[in-house]
Design a protein around this motif. Structure first.
Motif, PDB file in Angstrom:
ATOM      1  N   VAL A  13      41.771-121.542 -16.011  1.00 21.54           N
ATOM      2  CA  VAL A  13      40.934-120.933 -17.040  1.00 21.54           C
ATOM      3  C   VAL A  13      39.474-120.923 -16.637  1.00 21.54           C
ATOM      4  CG1 VAL A  13      42.505-121.416 -18.943  1.00 21.54           C
ATOM      5  CG2 VAL A  13      40.750-123.081 -18.335  1.00 21.54           C
ATOM      6  N   GLY A  14      39.119-121.741 -15.666  1.00 20.61           N
ATOM      7  CA  GLY A  14      37.743-121.727 -15.217  1.00 20.61           C
ATOM      8  C   GLY A  14      37.442-122.810 -14.207  1.00 20.61           C
ATOM      9  N   ASP A  15      36.326-122.629 -13.548  1.00 15.42           N
ATOM     10  CA  ASP A  15      35.792-123.617 -12.613  1.00 15.42           C
ATOM     11  C   ASP A  15      34.444-124.066 -13.144  1.00 15.42           C
ATOM     12  OD1 ASP A  15      37.644-123.789 -10.477  1.00 15.42           O
ATOM     13  OD2 ASP A  15      36.972-121.840  -9.757  1.00 15.42           O
ATOM     14  N   ILE A  16      34.189-125.348 -13.004  1.00 13.13           N
ATOM     15  CA  ILE A  16      32.900-125.888 -13.405  1.00 13.13           C
ATOM     16  C   ILE A  16      32.246-126.454 -12.149  1.00 13.13           C
ATOM     17  CG2 ILE A  16      31.709-127.600 -14.810  1.00 13.13           C
ATOM     18  CD1 ILE A  16      34.214-127.447 -16.693  1.00 13.13           C
ATOM     19  N   TRP A  17      31.079-125.928 -11.825  1.00 16.88           N
ATOM     20  CA  TRP A  17      30.351-126.367 -10.634  1.00 16.88           C
ATOM     21  C   TRP A  17      29.051-127.007 -11.084  1.00 16.88           C
ATOM     22  CZ3 TRP A  17      31.051-127.064  -5.622  1.00 16.88           C
ATOM     23  CH2 TRP A  17      29.926-127.252  -4.812  1.00 16.88           C
ATOM     24  N   GLY A  18      28.865-128.257 -10.741  1.00 15.67           N
ATOM     25  CA  GLY A  18      27.624-128.936 -11.072  1.00 15.67           C
ATOM     26  C   GLY A  18      27.165-129.761  -9.889  1.00 15.67           C
ATOM     27  N   GLN A  19      26.231-129.262  -9.140  1.00 19.55           N
ATOM     28  CA  GLN A  19      25.778-129.923  -7.920  1.00 19.55           C
ATOM     29  C   GLN A  19      24.489-129.264  -7.481  1.00 19.55           C
ATOM     30  OE1 GLN A  19      25.557-128.751  -4.603  1.00 19.55           O
ATOM     31  NE2 GLN A  19      25.315-130.734  -3.660  1.00 19.55           N
ATOM     32  N   ALA A  30      18.262-126.257   0.363  1.00 16.31           N
ATOM     33  CA  ALA A  30      17.827-125.568  -0.855  1.00 16.31           C
ATOM     34  C   ALA A  30      17.801-124.054  -0.638  1.00 16.31           C
ATOM     35  CB  ALA A  30      16.452-126.075  -1.279  1.00 16.31           C
ATOM     36  N   ASN A  31      17.279-123.623   0.503  1.00 15.38           N
ATOM     37  CA  ASN A  31      17.180-122.190   0.802  1.00 15.38           C
ATOM     38  C   ASN A  31      18.544-121.527   0.997  1.00 15.38           C
ATOM     39  OD1 ASN A  31      14.371-122.036   0.656  1.00 15.38           O
ATOM     40  ND2 ASN A  31      14.129-122.644   2.793  1.00 15.38           N
ATOM     41  N   ASN A  32      19.532-122.299   1.399  1.00 17.07           N
ATOM     42  CA  ASN A  32      20.872-121.754   1.653  1.00 17.07           C
ATOM     43  C   ASN A  32      21.839-121.974   0.497  1.00 17.07           C
ATOM     44  OD1 ASN A  32      20.393-120.740   4.287  1.00 17.07           O
ATOM     45  ND2 ASN A  32      20.451-122.837   5.066  1.00 17.07           N
ATOM     46  N   TYR A  33      21.351-122.508  -0.606  1.00 16.20           N
ATOM     47  CA  TYR A  33      22.230-122.888  -1.711  1.00 16.20           C
ATOM     48  C   TYR A  33      23.070-121.708  -2.214  1.00 16.20           C
ATOM     49  CZ  TYR A  33      23.846-125.188  -5.917  1.00 16.20           C
ATOM     50  OH  TYR A  33      24.647-125.730  -6.894  1.00 16.20           O
ATOM     51  N   VAL A  57      26.572-125.155 -13.452  1.00 13.42           N
ATOM     52  CA  VAL A  57      25.663-126.018 -14.204  1.00 13.42           C
ATOM     53  C   VAL A  57      24.372-126.176 -13.411  1.00 13.42           C
ATOM     54  CG1 VAL A  57      25.346-128.292 -15.255  1.00 13.42           C
ATOM     55  CG2 VAL A  57      27.627-127.229 -15.234  1.00 13.42           C
ATOM     56  N   GLU A  58      23.299-125.717 -14.009  1.00  9.68           N
ATOM     57  CA  GLU A  58      21.984-125.776 -13.373  1.00  9.68           C
ATOM     58  C   GLU A  58      21.545-127.236 -13.218  1.00  9.68           C
ATOM     59  OE1 GLU A  58      18.124-122.897 -14.070  1.00  9.68           O
ATOM     60  OE2 GLU A  58      19.312-123.491 -15.776  1.00  9.68           O
ATOM     61  N   ILE A  59      20.854-127.549 -12.109  1.00  6.49           N
ATOM     62  CA  ILE A  59      20.324-128.901 -12.012  1.00  6.49           C
ATOM     63  C   ILE A  59      19.228-129.066 -13.064  1.00  6.49           C
ATOM     64  CG2 ILE A  59      20.971-129.229  -9.594  1.00  6.49           C
ATOM     65  CD1 ILE A  59      18.027-128.899  -8.832  1.00  6.49           C
ATOM     66  N   HIS A  60      19.089-130.279 -13.538  1.00  7.11           N
ATOM     67  CA  HIS A  60      18.152-130.572 -14.630  1.00  7.11           C
ATOM     68  C   HIS A  60      16.717-130.316 -14.175  1.00  7.11           C
ATOM     69  CE1 HIS A  60      16.382-132.643 -18.056  1.00  7.11           C
ATOM     70  NE2 HIS A  60      17.594-132.666 -18.602  1.00  7.11           N
ATOM     71  N   ASN A  61      15.922-129.762 -15.061  1.00  5.64           N
ATOM     72  CA  ASN A  61      14.531-129.462 -14.747  1.00  5.64           C
ATOM     73  C   ASN A  61      13.715-130.715 -14.435  1.00  5.64           C
ATOM     74  OD1 ASN A  61      12.424-127.491 -14.439  1.00  5.64           O
ATOM     75  ND2 ASN A  61      11.542-128.288 -16.323  1.00  5.64           N
ATOM     76  N   ASP A  62      14.174-131.864 -14.901  1.00  5.26           N
ATOM     77  CA  ASP A  62      13.466-133.120 -14.630  1.00  5.26           C
ATOM     78  C   ASP A  62      13.816-133.734 -13.274  1.00  5.26           C
ATOM     79  OD1 ASP A  62      12.192-132.905 -17.050  1.00  5.26           O
ATOM     80  OD2 ASP A  62      13.569-134.261 -18.105  1.00  5.26           O
ATOM     81  N   VAL A  71      16.220-124.636  -5.537  1.00  5.07           N
ATOM     82  CA  VAL A  71      17.648-124.696  -5.882  1.00  5.07           C
ATOM     83  C   VAL A  71      17.903-123.992  -7.208  1.00  5.07           C
ATOM     84  CG1 VAL A  71      19.554-126.231  -6.528  1.00  5.07           C
ATOM     85  CG2 VAL A  71      18.173-126.744  -4.513  1.00  5.07           C
ATOM     86  N   ARG A  72      17.054-124.226  -8.188  1.00  5.36           N
ATOM     87  CA  ARG A  72      17.254-123.564  -9.485  1.00  5.36           C
ATOM     88  C   ARG A  72      17.189-122.039  -9.335  1.00  5.36           C
ATOM     89  NH1 ARG A  72      16.552-126.726 -14.430  1.00  5.36           N
ATOM     90  NH2 ARG A  72      15.463-124.951 -15.358  1.00  5.36           N
ATOM     91  N   ALA A  73      16.270-121.543  -8.526  1.00  4.50           N
ATOM     92  CA  ALA A  73      16.191-120.096  -8.269  1.00  4.50           C
ATOM     93  C   ALA A  73      17.436-119.617  -7.528  1.00  4.50           C
ATOM     94  CB  ALA A  73      14.928-119.763  -7.480  1.00  4.50           C
ATOM     95  N   GLN A  74      17.907-120.411  -6.583  1.00  5.65           N
ATOM     96  CA  GLN A  74      19.110-120.063  -5.829  1.00  5.65           C
ATOM     97  C   GLN A  74      20.344-120.070  -6.741  1.00  5.65           C
ATOM     98  OE1 GLN A  74      19.798-119.630  -2.185  1.00  5.65           O
ATOM     99  NE2 GLN A  74      17.700-118.910  -2.330  1.00  5.65           N
ATOM    100  N   GLN A  75      20.371-120.961  -7.724  1.00  2.00           N
ATOM    101  CA  GLN A  75      21.487-120.975  -8.664  1.00  2.00           C
ATOM    102  C   GLN A  75      21.513-119.692  -9.481  1.00  2.00           C
ATOM    103  OE1 GLN A  75      20.648-124.896 -10.394  1.00  2.00           O
ATOM    104  NE2 GLN A  75      22.544-125.653  -9.476  1.00  2.00           N
ATOM    105  N   VAL A  76      20.352-119.190  -9.864  1.00  3.31           N
ATOM    106  CA  VAL A  76      20.275-117.912 -10.579  1.00  3.31           C
ATOM    107  C   VAL A  76      20.782-116.786  -9.685  1.00  3.31           C
ATOM    108  CG1 VAL A  76      18.690-116.208 -11.575  1.00  3.31           C
ATOM    109  CG2 VAL A  76      18.409-118.645 -12.119  1.00  3.31           C
TER     110      VAL A  76
END
Length: 119
Positions: A13-19, A30-33, A57-62, A71-76
């Protein structure tokens, strides 16, 4: 592949990726994420057959790592290029005291509720 060769397909039903926190500590990682995550899902899809929704799952802003914003930009970027995926922001969830990377017990419970609602 074992399921597929026996004419069985698991119902995913789905995959959850948090890393990504470790990737945020090394500029090259980070550049290759995004490309690495896209390769992972592409390979995983090929091996497991039809897939459900992919929750990233986006890494936490903190997160204190130097390349967190990369990494956050690469996740987007990854989410935009991975079919049937959705980015899940956790910035409003509680982290463990003194640990801005990992969620507290309450944060984990809230994340579980959020993810279940998205699947």
């Amino acid at each position: 592949r074992v399921h597929q060769t026996n004419s069985r397909k698991p119902v995913i039903v789905g995959d959850i990726w948090g890393q990504g926190e470790n990737d945020a500590s090394v500029e090259a990682n980070a550049n290759n994420y995004a490309s690495n995550l896209q390769t992972f899902f592409s390979t995983s899809d090929a091996e497991q057959g039809v897939r459900g929704k992919k929750l990233i799952v986006e890494i936490h802003n903190d997160c204190p790592e130097t390349y967190k914003d990369t990494v956050r930009a690469q996740q987007v970027t990854a989410q935009q290029n991975i079919s049937n995926s959705q980015l899940v922001n956790i910035d409003d969830l509680e982290t463990r005291g003194g640990d801005p990377v990992h969620l507290s017990v309450n944060g984990q419970l809230d994340l579980g509720t959020r993810l279940a609602a998205l699947l």
